[in-house]
Write a protein that holds these residues in place. Structure first.
Motif, PDB file in Angstrom:
ATOM      1  N   UNK A   1     -22.555  70.556  87.310  1.00 27.87           N
ATOM      2  CA  UNK A   1     -21.462  70.968  88.192  1.00 27.87           C
ATOM      3  C   UNK A   1     -21.806  70.861  89.678  1.00 27.87           C
ATOM      4  N   UNK A   2     -23.078  70.702  90.005  1.00 24.94           N
ATOM      5  CA  UNK A   2     -23.450  70.657  91.416  1.00 24.94           C
ATOM      6  C   UNK A   2     -23.028  69.363  92.089  1.00 24.94           C
ATOM      7  N   UNK A   3     -22.932  68.278  91.346  1.00 21.74           N
ATOM      8  CA  UNK A   3     -22.518  67.007  91.912  1.00 21.74           C
ATOM      9  C   UNK A   3     -23.642  66.218  92.565  1.00 21.74           C
ATOM     10  N   UNK A   4     -24.812  66.765  92.670  1.00 21.03           N
ATOM     11  CA  UNK A   4     -25.944  66.066  93.274  1.00 21.03           C
ATOM     12  C   UNK A   4     -26.709  65.280  92.209  1.00 21.03           C
ATOM     13  N   UNK A   5     -27.358  64.206  92.625  1.00 26.16           N
ATOM     14  CA  UNK A   5     -28.135  63.408  91.673  1.00 26.16           C
ATOM     15  C   UNK A   5     -29.349  64.184  91.165  1.00 26.16           C
ATOM     16  N   UNK A   6     -30.013  64.892  92.049  1.00 29.23           N
ATOM     17  CA  UNK A   6     -31.193  65.663  91.688  1.00 29.23           C
ATOM     18  C   UNK A   6     -31.128  67.006  92.410  1.00 29.23           C
ATOM     19  N   UNK A   7     -30.317  67.948  91.899  1.00 30.02           N
ATOM     20  CA  UNK A   7     -30.154  69.215  92.614  1.00 30.02           C
ATOM     21  C   UNK A   7     -31.404  70.082  92.535  1.00 30.02           C
ATOM     22  N   UNK A   8     -31.640  70.838  93.595  1.00 28.31           N
ATOM     23  CA  UNK A   8     -32.698  71.836  93.574  1.00 28.31           C
ATOM     24  C   UNK A   8     -32.090  73.106  92.985  1.00 28.31           C
ATOM     25  N   UNK A   9     -32.562  73.485  91.825  1.00 32.84           N
ATOM     26  CA  UNK A   9     -31.995  74.612  91.105  1.00 32.84           C
ATOM     27  C   UNK A   9     -32.592  75.933  91.599  1.00 32.84           C
ATOM     28  N   UNK A  10     -31.901  77.034  91.313  1.00 35.22           N
ATOM     29  CA  UNK A  10     -32.431  78.333  91.712  1.00 35.22           C
ATOM     30  C   UNK A  10     -33.613  78.732  90.838  1.00 35.22           C
ATOM     31  N   UNK A  11     -34.295  79.747  91.263  1.00 32.55           N
ATOM     32  CA  UNK A  11     -35.358  80.333  90.440  1.00 32.55           C
ATOM     33  C   UNK A  11     -34.658  81.143  89.353  1.00 32.55           C
ATOM     34  N   UNK A  12     -34.961  80.835  88.086  1.00 39.01           N
ATOM     35  CA  UNK A  12     -34.343  81.514  86.961  1.00 39.01           C
ATOM     36  C   UNK A  12     -35.423  82.333  86.260  1.00 39.01           C
ATOM     37  N   UNK A  13     -35.258  83.653  86.226  1.00 39.53           N
ATOM     38  CA  UNK A  13     -36.269  84.568  85.718  1.00 39.53           C
ATOM     39  C   UNK A  13     -35.756  85.268  84.461  1.00 39.53           C
ATOM     40  N   UNK A  14     -36.505  85.152  83.330  1.00 45.88           N
ATOM     41  CA  UNK A  14     -36.109  85.909  82.141  1.00 45.88           C
ATOM     42  C   UNK A  14     -36.560  87.364  82.266  1.00 45.88           C
ATOM     43  N   UNK A  15     -35.767  88.269  81.739  1.00 41.73           N
ATOM     44  CA  UNK A  15     -36.114  89.696  81.796  1.00 41.73           C
ATOM     45  C   UNK A  15     -36.978  90.089  80.622  1.00 41.73           C
TER      46      UNK A  15
END
Length: 75
Positions: free
Chosen positions: A61-75
């Protein structure tokens, strides 16, 4: 003091695509602060599996070829 940010998704609706859309549209964040990007965010999810699964809708959904994703932390 800032207001707490609580975002709920009703049952029966696909969780991760809605979460990705809300994050990218600014609905979840109330609009990004000046100069902030998706890569500046930290997202807490209940499991590592959910974290890995969130990366696909965010990237799509970001539309970028290589988006920089957020930091995703499992609880």
């Amino acid at each position: 003091m800032r207001d707490p940010r609580v975002f709920t998704i009703p049952t029966g609706i696909p969780f991760l695509p809605i979460l990705a859309e809300a994050l990218l549209s600014g609905e979840l964040t109330g609009g990004w602060p000046d100069g902030a990007t998706l890569a500046d965010a930290t997202i807490y999810l209940p499991t590592r599996r959910a974290g890995r699964a969130l990366a696909a809708p965010l990237a799509a959904r970001s539309g970028a070829r290589a988006p920089l994703l957020p930091r995703i932390v499992p609880l």
